[in-house]
Design an enzyme around this catalytic site. Structure first.
Site, mmCIF file in Angstrom:
data_model
loop_
_atom_site.group_PDB
_atom_site.id
_atom_site.type_symbol
_atom_site.label_atom_id
_atom_site.label_comp_id
_atom_site.label_asym_id
_atom_site.label_seq_id
_atom_site.Cartn_x
_atom_site.Cartn_y
_atom_site.Cartn_z
ATOM 1 N N TYR A 143 128.577 108.396 23.361
ATOM 2 C CA TYR A 143 129.242 106.999 24.463
ATOM 3 C C TYR A 143 130.922 107.713 23.840
ATOM 4 O O TYR A 143 131.485 107.777 25.131
ATOM 5 C CB TYR A 143 129.562 106.042 24.552
ATOM 6 C CG TYR A 143 128.405 105.346 25.269
ATOM 7 C CD1 TYR A 143 127.069 105.742 24.542
ATOM 8 C CD2 TYR A 143 128.412 105.011 26.294
ATOM 9 C CE1 TYR A 143 126.012 104.859 25.721
ATOM 10 C CE2 TYR A 143 126.969 103.831 27.076
ATOM 11 C CZ TYR A 143 126.368 104.332 26.735
ATOM 12 O OH TYR A 143 125.155 104.322 27.395
ATOM 13 N N LYS A 191 116.905 107.309 15.268
ATOM 14 C CA LYS A 191 115.951 109.185 15.547
ATOM 15 C C LYS A 191 116.400 109.933 13.575
ATOM 16 O O LYS A 191 117.141 110.617 13.881
ATOM 17 C CB LYS A 191 116.307 109.708 16.204
ATOM 18 C CG LYS A 191 115.166 110.848 16.851
ATOM 19 C CD LYS A 191 114.414 110.824 17.784
ATOM 20 C CE LYS A 191 113.142 112.209 17.660
ATOM 21 N NZ LYS A 191 111.714 111.487 17.859
ATOM 22 N N ASP A 223 111.234 105.924 19.465
ATOM 23 C CA ASP A 223 110.280 106.545 20.807
ATOM 24 C C ASP A 223 109.519 105.942 20.330
ATOM 25 O O ASP A 223 108.440 105.287 21.637
ATOM 26 C CB ASP A 223 109.787 108.836 20.780
ATOM 27 C CG ASP A 223 110.049 108.581 19.252
ATOM 28 O OD1 ASP A 223 109.818 108.194 18.110
ATOM 29 O OD2 ASP A 223 109.726 109.683 18.772
ATOM 30 N N ASP A 247 121.860 101.184 24.852
ATOM 31 C CA ASP A 247 121.524 101.400 26.408
ATOM 32 C C ASP A 247 119.912 101.170 27.369
ATOM 33 O O ASP A 247 119.581 100.113 28.135
ATOM 34 C CB ASP A 247 122.348 102.558 26.833
ATOM 35 C CG ASP A 247 122.528 102.198 28.675
ATOM 36 O OD1 ASP A 247 122.675 101.206 28.936
ATOM 37 O OD2 ASP A 247 121.948 103.902 28.924
ATOM 38 N N ASP A 251 117.126 98.019 29.140
ATOM 39 C CA ASP A 251 116.995 98.147 30.386
ATOM 40 C C ASP A 251 115.519 98.251 30.487
ATOM 41 O O ASP A 251 114.452 97.707 31.312
ATOM 42 C CB ASP A 251 117.587 100.186 30.612
ATOM 43 C CG ASP A 251 118.138 99.506 32.122
ATOM 44 O OD1 ASP A 251 119.436 98.142 31.133
ATOM 45 O OD2 ASP A 251 118.294 100.424 33.112
HETATM 46 C C1 IPM Z 1 125.457 99.027 30.539
HETATM 47 C C2 IPM Z 1 125.451 99.624 31.551
HETATM 48 C C3 IPM Z 1 126.616 101.188 31.335
HETATM 49 C C4 IPM Z 1 126.303 101.875 29.769
HETATM 50 C C5 IPM Z 1 127.171 102.087 32.120
HETATM 51 C C6 IPM Z 1 127.433 101.530 33.769
HETATM 52 C C7 IPM Z 1 128.269 103.102 31.334
HETATM 53 O O1 IPM Z 1 124.641 100.603 32.368
HETATM 54 O O2 IPM Z 1 126.549 98.272 29.975
HETATM 55 O O3 IPM Z 1 124.231 99.125 29.791
HETATM 56 O O4 IPM Z 1 125.988 102.378 29.714
HETATM 57 O O5 IPM Z 1 126.565 100.967 28.428
HETATM 58 MN MN MN Z 2 122.780 100.444 30.764
#
Ligand code: IPM
Ligand code: MN
Length: 367
Positions: A143, A191, A223, A247, A251
């Site tokens: 990032y 990884k 993975d 990240d 999700d």
């Molecule tokens: C999160 C979001 C952010 C990230 C984006 C919006 C840049 O997905 O906070 O998880 O990737 O960190």
């Molecule tokens: Mn995210």
């Protein structure tokens, strides 16, 4: 009784409406427990670009630095997503905020809630009793690494993943300390069979593990971890991982809880602590009063626990949230058939906290 200043950054999309519910709940907590919360609003994201040209203006940074804690909504606006030529983008504000406030550790608790078992696309037998927490490194890795960008002829693009010992070590200590108070297991997700940065992570984390004899350390390739989070999520206690893997995996893990809209997070730095739902700005439903406020409300609970030293107050919020789920007072992302609005869910939770005060005043105790 405490008096605390909370910086409030509602941001874009559904950010303002879910943050409003978190504040409603914080106000109920303040009244019930006799606290005073002073809210300092500040701009971030597309809202800040529109007014100042900067997605994380210096004024906002100063408001955050002076506050006891920061409550943040969401960032992102489609008018920038669909415009690759835009020079400033709302997401730059989020990254700048993380960097400038030094928020290096992102803590994302993942839990399954019994009243929502039947709503999950995963079998109940897999998601029963899931309770783990992801420690995602937040200010390093791909990032932020340099060089990044395009070759001169524009035909190549590159990003760089960089980690230093210090960046790995400071979040790893937090993860081990957390595991010591939980089930005593850290899973380092990486990884290392491919990436040099992952091999450094393993080296540093192995050394740190020596200091925490009561904690077991295991290594898992990302993975494999992606698969295990779905097939056997109860395996995990504390997942420690770098920025991009964290990240993606969080999700994925939100499917266990039942909705991305439910998950809170804490971003912790040397001084500042910031709390935000993990969902984004969800512009498709912004302004419709249907977004799930629980991620924001549970972020307020995390704030009470981790920044304001108020664990009892945090517990009361969580109890109210559990109660709303048990009663089916939930938004449409959880129950498309009988759903409640964003503000109705917030109202129910705030009322529950107020009522708790009345119920308890006879016995003179709170919870
Ligand atoms: C999160 C979001 C952010 C990230 C984006 C919006 C840049 O997905 O906070 O998880 O990737 O960190
Ligand atoms: Mn995210």
């Amino acid at each position: 009784m405490m008096k605390k200043v909370i910086a409030v950054l509602p941001g874009d999309g559904i950010g303002p409406e879910v943050t409003a519910q978190a504040i409603k709940v914080l106000n109920a907590v303040a009244e019930t427990f006799g606290h005073e919360f002073i809210y300092e609003n500040a701009l971030i994201g597309a809202a800040a670009i529109d007014e100042t040209g900067d997605p994380f203006p210096l004024e906002t940074e100063n408001v955050c630095k002076k506050a006891h804690a920061v409550l943040f909504g969401a960032i992102g606006d489609p008018k920038y997503d669909n415009n690759p030529a835009a020079k400033v983008r709302p997401e730059q504000g989020l990254l700048k905020m993380r960097a400038n406030l030094g928020l290096f550790a992102n803590v994302r608790p993942i839990k399954s809630y019994p009243p929502l078992y039947s709503k999950s696309p995963l079998k109940t037998s897999r998601i029963e009793n899931v309770d783990f927490v992801v420690y995602r490194e937040l200010t390093g890795g791909i990032y932020f690494g340099n060089p990044r960008g395009r070759s001169e002829d524009g035909n190549q693009a590159f990003d760089t993943c960089v980690y230093s010992r210090e960046e790995i070590s400071r979040i790893s200590h937090m993860a081990f300390e957390a595991a010591g108070k939980r089930k005593g297991k850290v899973t380092l997700v990486d990884k290392a069979n491919v990436l040099a940065t992952s091999r450094l992570w393993r080296e540093v984390v192995k050394e740190i593990a020596e200091e925490y004899k009561e904690v077991n350390l295991e290594f898992m390739f990302v993975d494999n971890a992606a698969m295990k989070i779905i097939t056997q999520p109860s395996h995990f206690d504390v997942i420690l991982t770098e920025n991009l893997f964290g990240d993606i995996l969080t999700d994925e893990a939100s499917v266990i809880a039942g909705s991305l809209g439910l998950l809170p997070s804490a971003s912790i730095g040397h001084k500042t602590k910031l709390f935000e739902p993990i969902h984004g700005s969800y512009p498709e439903v912004a302004g419709k009063n249907i977004a799930n406020p629980l991620g924001a409300i549970l972020s307020a609970a995390l704030m009470l626990e981790l920044a304001l030293n108020a664990p009892v107050e945090a517990r009361v919020i969580r109890e109210a949230v559990n109660h709303s789920m048990a009663k089916g007072i939930v938004t449409q992302d959880i129950d498309p058939v009988s759903s409640y609005s964003t503000s109705e869910v917030g109202e129910f939770i705030a009322d529950f906290i107020h009522k708790k005060q009345m119920d308890d005043s006879s016995s003179m105790t709170i919870i």
